[in-house]
Design a protein around this motif. Structure first.
Motif, short mmCIF file in Angstrom:
data_model
loop_
_atom_site.label_atom_id
_atom_site.label_comp_id
_atom_site.label_asym_id
_atom_site.label_seq_id
_atom_site.Cartn_x
_atom_site.Cartn_y
_atom_site.Cartn_z
N THR A 29 0.84 -1.20 0.00
CA THR A 29 0.00 0.00 0.00
C THR A 29 0.87 1.25 0.00
O THR A 29 0.66 2.17 -0.80
CB THR A 29 -0.94 0.00 1.22
N GLU A 30 1.85 1.28 0.87
CA GLU A 30 2.73 2.44 0.94
C GLU A 30 3.49 2.62 -0.37
O GLU A 30 3.62 3.75 -0.88
CB GLU A 30 3.71 2.30 2.11
N LEU A 33 1.22 4.10 -2.99
CA LEU A 33 0.94 5.50 -2.67
C LEU A 33 2.11 6.39 -3.05
O LEU A 33 1.93 7.50 -3.56
CB LEU A 33 0.61 5.65 -1.19
N GLN A 34 3.31 5.92 -2.81
CA GLN A 34 4.50 6.70 -3.16
C GLN A 34 4.66 6.87 -4.66
O GLN A 34 5.36 7.77 -5.12
CB GLN A 34 5.74 6.07 -2.54
N CYS A 51 -4.02 4.13 8.03
CA CYS A 51 -4.38 5.12 7.01
C CYS A 51 -3.91 6.52 7.42
O CYS A 51 -3.43 7.30 6.58
CB CYS A 51 -5.88 5.11 6.75
N GLU A 53 -1.33 7.14 9.26
CA GLU A 53 0.13 7.13 9.07
C GLU A 53 0.49 7.31 7.60
O GLU A 53 1.40 8.06 7.25
CB GLU A 53 0.70 5.80 9.59
N MET A 54 -0.22 6.63 6.71
CA MET A 54 0.06 6.74 5.29
C MET A 54 -0.20 8.15 4.77
O MET A 54 0.57 8.68 3.96
CB MET A 54 -0.78 5.73 4.51
N GLU A 55 -1.26 8.76 5.25
CA GLU A 55 -1.56 10.13 4.83
C GLU A 55 -0.46 11.08 5.27
O GLU A 55 -0.07 11.99 4.52
CB GLU A 55 -2.91 10.57 5.40
N THR A 57 2.78 10.25 5.94
CA THR A 57 4.10 9.96 5.36
C THR A 57 4.14 10.08 3.84
O THR A 57 5.19 10.38 3.27
CB THR A 57 4.58 8.55 5.76
N THR A 58 3.00 9.85 3.16
CA THR A 58 3.01 9.88 1.70
C THR A 58 2.23 11.05 1.12
O THR A 58 2.36 11.33 -0.07
CB THR A 58 2.41 8.58 1.12
N ARG A 61 -4.08 9.45 1.26
CA ARG A 61 -4.76 8.54 2.17
C ARG A 61 -5.36 7.38 1.38
O ARG A 61 -6.15 7.61 0.43
CB ARG A 61 -5.86 9.26 2.94
#
Length: 256
Positions: A29-30, A33-34, A51, A53-55, A57-58, A61
């Motif tokens: 997923t990460e 997203l990247q 989610c 965290e992903m929003e 860091t990347t 969302r």
């Protein structure tokens, strides 16, 4: 998770991942997203914190859709919801699995059926759900996460190993049937990838050292090590590649 090549065609692509909030799935997923992809994923447990965290860091969302993938109607509905939000799924990653250990002579019919219901059946029906729209849009990529376990003649989890052999067969037949539609279907076969679940339940320092000794590459594999291969298979960089089993195990087995 930095250092992966950039595949420009993945920017804006609609990606659907099963089990995308933990372990290898979370790394995938990460990774997508990247790349700028629009990612939706399903799993049973809550993934709100992931989610968030992903929003952070990347900058994007992912769309988390709670779903038990053994409920095929709910899985189909989740894929439809993802397509409504992000557009027709261009890359499907069948990743969710349960490699619970179990002595062969203790396996009941109920346990066997339950294992296949998690580890093989959803792979087929998720693919079935995305293929019509992939046909309409001129193609797509399906990546099925399998395992080298069946190639090693491993033991201790027969239903899971059997499912992984089935995933490779499923990959090849779907690739043959839908190749004329521009749909590529490939499998990724990880080796011993160290996740929190593996460490909690099965891996020991001794077993890890023994497996590392069998690898050509003397490095402990982590979920991030699976990302580059999956991104490659989802992108047009692998436009001529289908019906293949890509082994990412540090050099333990070979597809011959």
């Amino acid at each position: 998770m930095n250092g992966h090549p950039i595949f420009p065609d993945l920017a804006g692509a609609s990606v659907f991942i099963t089990g995308g909030g933990s372990g290898i799935g979370a790394a995938l997923t990460e990774g997508f997203l990247q790349q700028g992809a629009r990612v939706a994923f399903v799993q049973r447990s809550d993934a709100g914190a992931f989610c968030d965290e992903m929003e952070k860091t990347t900058g994007s969302r992912p769309l988390f859709i709670p779903c038990d993938i053994t409920d095929i109607e709910r899985l189909r509905a989740a894929i439809a919801k993802a397509a409504a939000a992000h557009g027709p799924v261009r890359a499907l990653v069948n990743n969710a699995a349960n490699d619970q250990r179990h002595a062969t002579l203790d396996i009941s019919e109920e346990f066997w059926d339950g294992s296949i219901a998690v580890n093989l059946k959803p792979y087929f029906f998720a693919a079935q759900a995305v293929i019509p729209s992939m046909r309409e849009t001129g193609g797509g990529a399906i990546i099925n996460m399998s395992s080298i376990s069946y190639m090693m003649a491993d033991q201790g989890y027969a239903p899971y190993i059997t499912s992984n052999a089935g995933i490779t067969g499923l990959t090849r037949t779907l690739a043959r049937e839908f190749g004329p539609d521009g749909i590529r279907v490939n499998a990724v076969l990880p080796g011993m990838v160290v996740t929190a679940r593996q460490l909690e339940n099965w891996l020991t320092p001794a077993s890890m050292a023994a497996h590392l000794d069998r690898q050509c590459l003397k490095k402990t594999l982590r979920p991030a090590d699976m990302v580059g291969g999956v991104l490659f298979l989802a992108s047009e960089a692998s436009a001529a590649m289908t019906a293949q089993a890509l082994v990412l195990d540090g050099g333990v087995v070979t597809t011959g």
